[in-house]
Design a protein around this motif. Structure first.
Motif, PDB file in Angstrom:
ATOM      1  N   ALA A   1     -48.783 -35.072  43.114  1.00  0.00           N
ATOM      2  CA  ALA A   1     -50.124 -34.920  42.903  1.00  0.00           C
ATOM      3  C   ALA A   1     -51.010 -34.315  43.668  1.00  0.00           C
ATOM      4  N   PRO A   2     -51.981 -33.494  43.355  1.00  0.00           N
ATOM      5  CA  PRO A   2     -52.643 -32.500  44.421  1.00  0.00           C
ATOM      6  C   PRO A   2     -53.422 -33.481  45.502  1.00  0.00           C
ATOM      7  N   SER A   3     -53.270 -33.358  46.669  1.00  0.00           N
ATOM      8  CA  SER A   3     -54.015 -34.050  47.605  1.00  0.00           C
ATOM      9  C   SER A   3     -53.673 -35.618  47.702  1.00  0.00           C
ATOM     10  N   GLY A   4     -52.878 -36.027  47.028  1.00  0.00           N
ATOM     11  CA  GLY A   4     -52.461 -37.524  46.820  1.00  0.00           C
ATOM     12  C   GLY A   4     -52.091 -38.089  48.070  1.00  0.00           C
ATOM     13  N   PHE A   5     -52.642 -39.099  48.425  1.00  0.00           N
ATOM     14  CA  PHE A   5     -52.228 -40.106  49.781  1.00  0.00           C
ATOM     15  C   PHE A   5     -52.594 -41.520  49.267  1.00  0.00           C
ATOM     16  N   GLY A   6     -51.861 -42.522  50.279  1.00  0.00           N
ATOM     17  CA  GLY A   6     -52.641 -43.511  50.223  1.00  0.00           C
ATOM     18  C   GLY A   6     -52.184 -44.654  51.220  1.00  0.00           C
ATOM     19  N   THR A   7     -52.222 -45.754  51.602  1.00  0.00           N
ATOM     20  CA  THR A   7     -51.878 -46.413  52.811  1.00  0.00           C
ATOM     21  C   THR A   7     -51.001 -47.579  52.207  1.00  0.00           C
ATOM     22  N   ALA A   8     -49.788 -47.579  52.638  1.00  0.00           N
ATOM     23  CA  ALA A   8     -48.859 -48.523  52.364  1.00  0.00           C
ATOM     24  C   ALA A   8     -48.848 -49.663  53.498  1.00  0.00           C
ATOM     25  N   ASP A   9     -49.203 -51.093  52.970  1.00  0.00           N
ATOM     26  CA  ASP A   9     -49.093 -51.994  53.994  1.00  0.00           C
ATOM     27  C   ASP A   9     -47.829 -52.190  54.846  1.00  0.00           C
ATOM     28  N   CYS A  10     -46.713 -52.257  54.061  1.00  0.00           N
ATOM     29  CA  CYS A  10     -45.525 -52.277  54.891  1.00  0.00           C
ATOM     30  C   CYS A  10     -44.394 -51.737  54.214  1.00  0.00           C
TER      31      CYS A  10
ATOM     32  N   LEU B   1     -53.782 -32.140  35.417  1.00  0.00           N
ATOM     33  CA  LEU B   1     -55.020 -32.208  34.618  1.00  0.00           C
ATOM     34  C   LEU B   1     -56.121 -32.836  35.203  1.00  0.00           C
ATOM     35  N   ALA B   2     -55.738 -34.212  35.774  1.00  0.00           N
ATOM     36  CA  ALA B   2     -56.652 -34.886  36.398  1.00  0.00           C
ATOM     37  C   ALA B   2     -57.187 -34.485  37.688  1.00  0.00           C
ATOM     38  N   TRP B   3     -56.663 -33.301  38.264  1.00  0.00           N
ATOM     39  CA  TRP B   3     -57.172 -32.845  39.659  1.00  0.00           C
ATOM     40  C   TRP B   3     -58.335 -31.794  39.245  1.00  0.00           C
TER      41      TRP B   3
END
Ligand code: SF4
Length: 406
Positions: free
Chosen positions: A119-128, A215-217
């Motif tokens: 997913a373009p530029s997709g990132f997140g923060t995983a707790d563990c 599409l969403a991007w």
């Protein structure tokens, strides 16, 4: 601390929404991000959870250092005592997961995971994240007490897992074959787990995420209203949602799908009076609940617009109802007594509720102190949508109880 992923257009936390409604992310960008008391409480609870996990797994610290860092977090006005036991449950779960590996796993906390290859530029923060012996765990703490979150098929968790596989590929290659996702939500249902294979996850990424993300991007595709609208920043003004909620139900359809027999329908139509049958009542009620929630969104939006000086057609602002209160409480009460009012009249004693005391003491201390003292009064049956996770309640079973032999 706002999670950095909040600023990603295709954030994992909003994925349930953009996977369904690909027009949402771009439309939402024109609305400011808002925080809430729940989000602020979640921020503090997350920081406490992270500190406990950090101390136990990755960053040994002296008791003094730990106490001082914990005290700083407890001084936050959004802290409450219940967070202590809730975050203990988070740590207990991490310990149990770590112990389930044949050898101590690699453990990373608060890790930025990158799923931009899907997913373009997709990132997140995983707790563990835990990795070892061909397995990976992704764990997420949730502080909310409102809506219990399921781990199974949870797109946020699945994107975290894809992002983690991606960033650790240089070290582990394709050796990780099974993935365990857990959501630890102590205030709403506890721990929810789900296992998925790497092949299943990658199939989902290619078949579902990649096309929707493309599409969403770009803000293309269709508006698709649904229960994911409730966290959309455009939810009050979105015309697609409005159209869905306001569209009239065709009369023929309502009649055709009801439980009346064809003869009864003809008769009823001829008589010009049709009663809704139970199927139709259910359909109308479902729509009414969605409308109720939309009306609330509209009211919130219109109030902020009016407070910002804009005119909302047919409405105006008026002053709130004023309330009387003691100017300075200590001075007022002392003066009242000097003037002959009995001190006992000035204070009311109300028993604290079970829930409030539990929150004040924390779950563990409460369990010890209140052991054997709490009576459970069954609640009144409530009507909820069939999608609600709670088991259905049967009036017959409740009336006759369990039938036992002898
Ligand atoms: S309110 Fe619903 S339909 Fe409208 S953009 Fe948001 S998610 Fe899509």
């Amino acid at each position: 601390m706002a999670a950095p992923e909040d600023h990603a257009r295709l954030s994992a936390s909003a994925s349930h929404r953009w996977l369904h409604c690909t027009r949402a992310p771009l439309l939402e960008e024109q609305f400011p991000e808002r925080t809430s008391v729940y989000a602020e409480a979640g921020r503090v609870a997350h920081a406490i959870a992270e500190l406990k996990a950090r101390k136990y797994f990755v960053e040994p610290m002296s008791p003094g250092q730990y106490r001082s860092r914990l005290k700083k977090l407890r001084d936050d006005p959004n802290y409450d005592k219940g967070m202590d036991s809730a975050t203990d449950q988070y740590l207990d779960h991490l310990k149990a997961r770590a112990m389930s590996y044949p050898e101590p796993p690699f453990i990373a906390l608060e890790t930025r995971v990158d799923y931009s290859h899907i997913a373009p530029s997709g990132f997140g923060t995983a707790d563990c994240i835990m990795i070892g012996s061909g397995r990976m765990d992704v764990c997420d703490y949730k502080n909310g007490a409102g809506v219990p979150v399921e781990a199974e098929d949870n797109p946020q968790m699945m994107l975290y897992a894809l992002g983690a596989l991606n960033i650790y590929r240089p070290i582990y290659g394709d050796t990780i074959q099974t993935i365990h996702l857990s959501i630890i939500q102590p205030n709403a249902g506890g721990v929810k787990d789900w296992g998925v294979t790497r092949a299943e996850l990658e199939h989902w990424a290619e078949a579902t995420v990649r096309p929707a993300a493309a599409l969403a991007w770009k803000g293309e595709g269709e508006f698709c209203p649904g229960d994911w609208c409730r966290f959309c920043r455009a939810k009050a003004q979105c015309t697609a949602r409005a159209a869905k909620l306001l569209a009239p139900e065709p009369k023929e359809k309502t009649l055709a799908e009801g439980s009346l027999s064809p003869e009864a329908k003809t008769e009823a139509l001829a008589a010009g009076a049709v009663l809704l049958d139970d199927t139709q009542v259910g359909e109308v009620l479902q729509r009414a609940l969605e409308l109720e929630s939309w009306v609330k969104d509209l009211k919130d939006y219109a109030l902020s617009a009016a407070l910002a000086g804009r005119a909302i057609s047919g409405f105006k602002l008026v002053a709130g109802r004023s309330a009387r209160e003691w100017g300075d409480l200590d001075t007022a009460f002392q003066t009242l007594q000097e003037r002959g009012v009995e001190g006992a009249m000035l204070w009311e004693r109300n028993p604290i509720t079970v829930a409030k005391l539990e929150k004040a003491l924390g779950k563990k201390n409460f369990a010890k102190a209140a052991d054997g003292l709490v009576a459970i009064r069954p609640g009144k049956p409530a009507l909820v949508p069939a999608t609600d996770k709670r088991p259905a309640w049967s009036p017959a079973k409740a009336a006759f109880g369990e039938v036992t032999d002898g």
